[in-house]
Design a protein around this motif. Structure first.
Motif, PDB file in Angstrom:
ATOM      1  N   SER A 145       0.731  -1.196   0.030  1.00 29.89           N
ATOM      2  CA  SER A 145      -0.015   0.001  -0.062  1.00 29.89           C
ATOM      3  C   SER A 145       0.808   1.363  -0.076  1.00 29.89           C
ATOM      4  CB  SER A 145      -1.029  -0.021   1.262  1.00 29.89           C
ATOM      5  OG  SER A 145      -1.750  -1.206   0.969  1.00 29.89           O
ATOM      6  N   ASP A 159       3.571   7.315   5.075  1.00 32.96           N
ATOM      7  CA  ASP A 159       4.883   7.300   4.808  1.00 32.96           C
ATOM      8  C   ASP A 159       5.769   7.276   6.415  1.00 32.96           C
ATOM      9  OD1 ASP A 159       7.473   6.998   3.620  1.00 32.96           O
ATOM     10  OD2 ASP A 159       7.424   9.216   3.026  1.00 32.96           O
ATOM     11  N   GLN A 170      10.850   4.357  -0.180  1.00 30.48           N
ATOM     12  CA  GLN A 170      10.411   4.577   1.249  1.00 30.48           C
ATOM     13  C   GLN A 170      11.488   4.015   2.291  1.00 30.48           C
ATOM     14  OE1 GLN A 170       6.015   2.938   1.108  1.00 30.48           O
ATOM     15  NE2 GLN A 170       5.822   4.749   2.365  1.00 30.48           N
ATOM     16  N   ASN A 172       9.107  -1.036  -0.970  1.00 30.17           N
ATOM     17  CA  ASN A 172       8.616  -0.495  -2.237  1.00 30.17           C
ATOM     18  C   ASN A 172       7.341  -1.615  -2.405  1.00 30.17           C
ATOM     19  OD1 ASN A 172       9.670  -2.876  -3.718  1.00 30.17           O
ATOM     20  ND2 ASN A 172      11.488  -1.684  -3.612  1.00 30.17           N
ATOM     21  N   TYR A 173       6.555  -1.500  -3.348  1.00 27.99           N
ATOM     22  CA  TYR A 173       5.328  -2.199  -3.474  1.00 27.99           C
ATOM     23  C   TYR A 173       5.680  -3.887  -3.909  1.00 27.99           C
ATOM     24  CZ  TYR A 173       5.523  -2.029  -8.766  1.00 27.99           C
ATOM     25  OH  TYR A 173       5.988  -2.350  -9.977  1.00 27.99           O
ATOM     26  N   GLY A 207       3.976   1.456  -1.086  1.00 32.05           N
ATOM     27  CA  GLY A 207       4.543   1.619  -2.354  1.00 32.05           C
ATOM     28  C   GLY A 207       3.915   2.195  -3.428  1.00 32.05           C
ATOM     29  N   ILE A 208       2.604   1.974  -3.425  1.00 28.51           N
ATOM     30  CA  ILE A 208       1.697   2.223  -4.315  1.00 28.51           C
ATOM     31  C   ILE A 208       1.343   3.607  -4.052  1.00 28.51           C
ATOM     32  CG2 ILE A 208      -0.907   2.132  -5.355  1.00 28.51           C
ATOM     33  CD1 ILE A 208       0.986  -0.247  -6.358  1.00 28.51           C
ATOM     34  N   ILE A 209       0.949   4.202  -3.072  1.00 25.10           N
ATOM     35  CA  ILE A 209       0.709   5.636  -2.756  1.00 25.10           C
ATOM     36  C   ILE A 209       1.781   6.386  -3.241  1.00 25.10           C
ATOM     37  CG2 ILE A 209       0.170   7.337  -1.015  1.00 25.10           C
ATOM     38  CD1 ILE A 209      -2.321   5.379  -1.770  1.00 25.10           C
ATOM     39  N   HIS A 210       2.995   5.968  -2.631  1.00 27.22           N
ATOM     40  CA  HIS A 210       4.502   6.906  -2.807  1.00 27.22           C
ATOM     41  C   HIS A 210       5.255   5.991  -3.928  1.00 27.22           C
ATOM     42  CE1 HIS A 210       3.571   9.043   0.725  1.00 27.22           C
ATOM     43  NE2 HIS A 210       3.547   7.909   1.488  1.00 27.22           N
ATOM     44  N   TYR A 211       4.587   6.010  -5.401  1.00 29.81           N
ATOM     45  CA  TYR A 211       5.118   5.387  -6.148  1.00 29.81           C
ATOM     46  C   TYR A 211       6.403   5.991  -6.833  1.00 29.81           C
ATOM     47  CZ  TYR A 211       5.391   3.105 -10.817  1.00 29.81           C
ATOM     48  OH  TYR A 211       5.891   2.496 -11.983  1.00 29.81           O
ATOM     49  N   ASN A 212       6.448   7.304  -6.586  1.00 23.39           N
ATOM     50  CA  ASN A 212       7.603   7.761  -7.154  1.00 23.39           C
ATOM     51  C   ASN A 212       8.846   8.154  -6.272  1.00 23.39           C
ATOM     52  OD1 ASN A 212       6.298   8.502  -9.844  1.00 23.39           O
ATOM     53  ND2 ASN A 212       5.112  10.287  -8.714  1.00 23.39           N
ATOM     54  N   LYS A 213       8.720   7.324  -4.934  1.00 22.80           N
ATOM     55  CA  LYS A 213       9.832   7.615  -4.293  1.00 22.80           C
ATOM     56  C   LYS A 213      10.205   6.197  -3.423  1.00 22.80           C
ATOM     57  CE  LYS A 213       9.299   9.141  -0.075  1.00 22.80           C
ATOM     58  NZ  LYS A 213       9.193   9.856   0.807  1.00 22.80           N
TER      59      LYS A 213
END
Length: 482
Positions: A224, A390, A234, A454-455, A226-232
């Motif tokens: 979850s 995050d 974590q 990541n996702y 990884g999907i929300i913060h796809y461009n970075k």
């Protein structure tokens, strides 16, 4: 002329007295507002008195040219003001009235927030329904099913109350509290099952809780987030994750040796050495967990500080988050919900065997998969929510911290409780379950060693849990004779 002078002197004295009284009231009002402005606003009698004083002062100071020669109006004005002050309720009476009204409003608001606001609370009536079915019907399958549905919102609300309490304790203690009360459901179910002599149910349900937290809960959180913060990418505190991985490997060691001793038939006293080793190892694991708490909360607190990735942005987000209930309300709800979970867990444990026969599902699958998913509802919701915000350090504190607590505290605690009850609860979880735990700890340790998520990592953990669930669905628990 003499009577006219006397009248003027009398009027001046009345005006001076009126001004002094008004100033005294205003001075008291300012002092009261500094103490409790809401108390002033909530008392109409005091507001009326203050307004009358202000009006009188304004008229007296601005109307010097229209001074009447009769003192009756001024006297009536002072009498009217005195009337207001005489009938003004005393401060303790109004304070007690405000406190009682405030407590009532807070209680109604707290009940609405905890029991009515969340949509998942629509499942709450299934708990009493399961109890009614237990007494009026003999259908254990439905009792088990409705008990599961009734425990789900209770477990989620336990997580919510713990999260509210974490606002007042900080992230480290908050994560520990979340893991502790999140595991309250498993502990209560285990104690009830242990009291009924269902040792294998205790072992398998606790094992399932560890597997569920490490694979399903952590996997869903990583996925979850990884999907929300796809461009970075974590990040989380790698040092704290390594410490938890070491504790989990120590727990595997404590569980592995009694099983190896049993299946290699190398016991000095057959059937006794295994139990004695389990009890000794449990005491050592409890000491290790107590040392871990001291390490986490006192000596090396800085090691568990969250990583500040975005600085000001995270601070702005944190400022927007405020607790919805007070810390005393959170403690009260934790107590009430824990008692209700303990009551419902008794009916759930009694219906396990009947549900297995009714639905034709292995007891091992019910104990390892179904019970932990319900019991981990609080951790599941909290871990996903924090990952989407995050805050992966809190996510790991909930998911991995919960697995560490079960393996290093709850399992040894159940062994000691069984020792006190006279039940032969040991750490021999059988070869299949022990191998599953060992492989799971290794997989998760490799996932955490980089300190990033990541996702795709989350997806791998979820798929690993599906393999474990399928394995236990086709697994037949061996008898004690084997």
């Amino acid at each position: 002329m003499q009577s006219y002078a006397i009248q003027l002197m009398h009027i001046d004295m009345v005006r001076m007295n009126d001004i002094l009284v008004t100033q005294n009231v205003n001075r008291k009002a300012k002092a009261l507002k500094k103490v409790d402005p809401f108390w002033i606003k909530s008392n109409p009698f005091l507001l009326l008195g203050l307004e009358m004083g202000a009006i009188d002062k304004k008229v007296d100071l601005e109307s010097d040219e229209e001074i009447p020669f009769s003192s009756s109006s001024a006297t009536n004005k002072v009498d009217s003001f005195n009337f207001e002050m005489v009938h003004l309720p005393s401060r303790p009476v109004m304070a007690y009235s405000w406190i009682a009204r405030h407590i009532g409003i807070r209680a109604v608001r707290s009940i609405y927030i905890v029991l009515l606001k969340a949509k998942i609370n629509i499942l709450l009536p299934f708990g009493p329904l399961a109890i009614l079915l237990h007494y009026f019907t003999g259908k254990h399958g439905w009792v088990f099913f409705f008990s599961l549905l009734g425990i789900i919102p209770l477990a989620e609300r336990l997580g919510y109350a713990t999260e509210q309490l974490a606002f007042y304790t900080g992230p480290t203690v908050g994560g520990l509290l979340n893991a502790t009360f999140g595991n309250a459901t498993e502990m209560i179910i285990s104690i009830y099952a242990l009291k009924n002599g269902m040792i294998r149910v205790v072992q398998q349900s606790l094992l399932g809780s560890i597997l569920s937290n490490m694979l399903l809960v952590l996997g869903c959180a990583f996925f979850s987030g990884g999907i929300i913060h796809y461009n970075k990418v974590q990040e989380f505190n790698k040092s704290a994750a390594v410490v938890n991985s070491g504790l989990l490997l120590m727990a595997v060691m404590g569980i592995l040796f009694p099983a190896v001793l049993h299946f290699t038939h190398t016991e000095v006293h057959f059937g006794k050495s295994e139990l004695a080793l389990s009890r000794f190892s449990s005491c050592i694991m409890l000491v290790a967990y107590a040392s871990y708490l001291f390490f986490q909360l006192r000596s090396h607190r800085s090691l568990y500080n969250p990583i500040d990735e975005e600085g000001d942005n995270n601070e702005d987000c944190d400022e927007d988050e405020v607790p919805e209930i007070t810390h005393w309300e959170a403690i009260g709800w934790l107590s009430v919900l824990t008692v209700w979970v303990s009551i419902l867990s008794g009916y759930l444990v009694d219906a396990i065997q009947g549900a297995s026969d009714s639905f034709n599902i292995p007891v091992a699958f019910i104990s390892v998969i179904l019970l932990p998913i319900v019991g981990n509802a609080a951790e599941h919701a909290s871990a996903i929510m924090f990952a989407m915000k995050d805050k992966l350090d809190i996510t790991l504190g909930v998911a991995i911290g919960s697995s560490t607590q079960i393996s290093m505290f709850v399992i040894p605690f159940c062994v000691v409780v069984g020792w006190i009850m006279g039940e032969p609860m040991d750490l021999n979880f059988q070869l299949f379950e022990t191998a599953t735990l060992f492989i799971t700890v290794l997989v998760v340790a490799f996932m955490l060693q980089e300190g990033t998520s990541n996702y795709f990592k989350g997806l791998m953990l979820i798929l690993c849990y599906l393999i474990v669930a399928a394995s236990f669905f086709v697994h037949v628990d061996p008898s004690n004779d084997d």
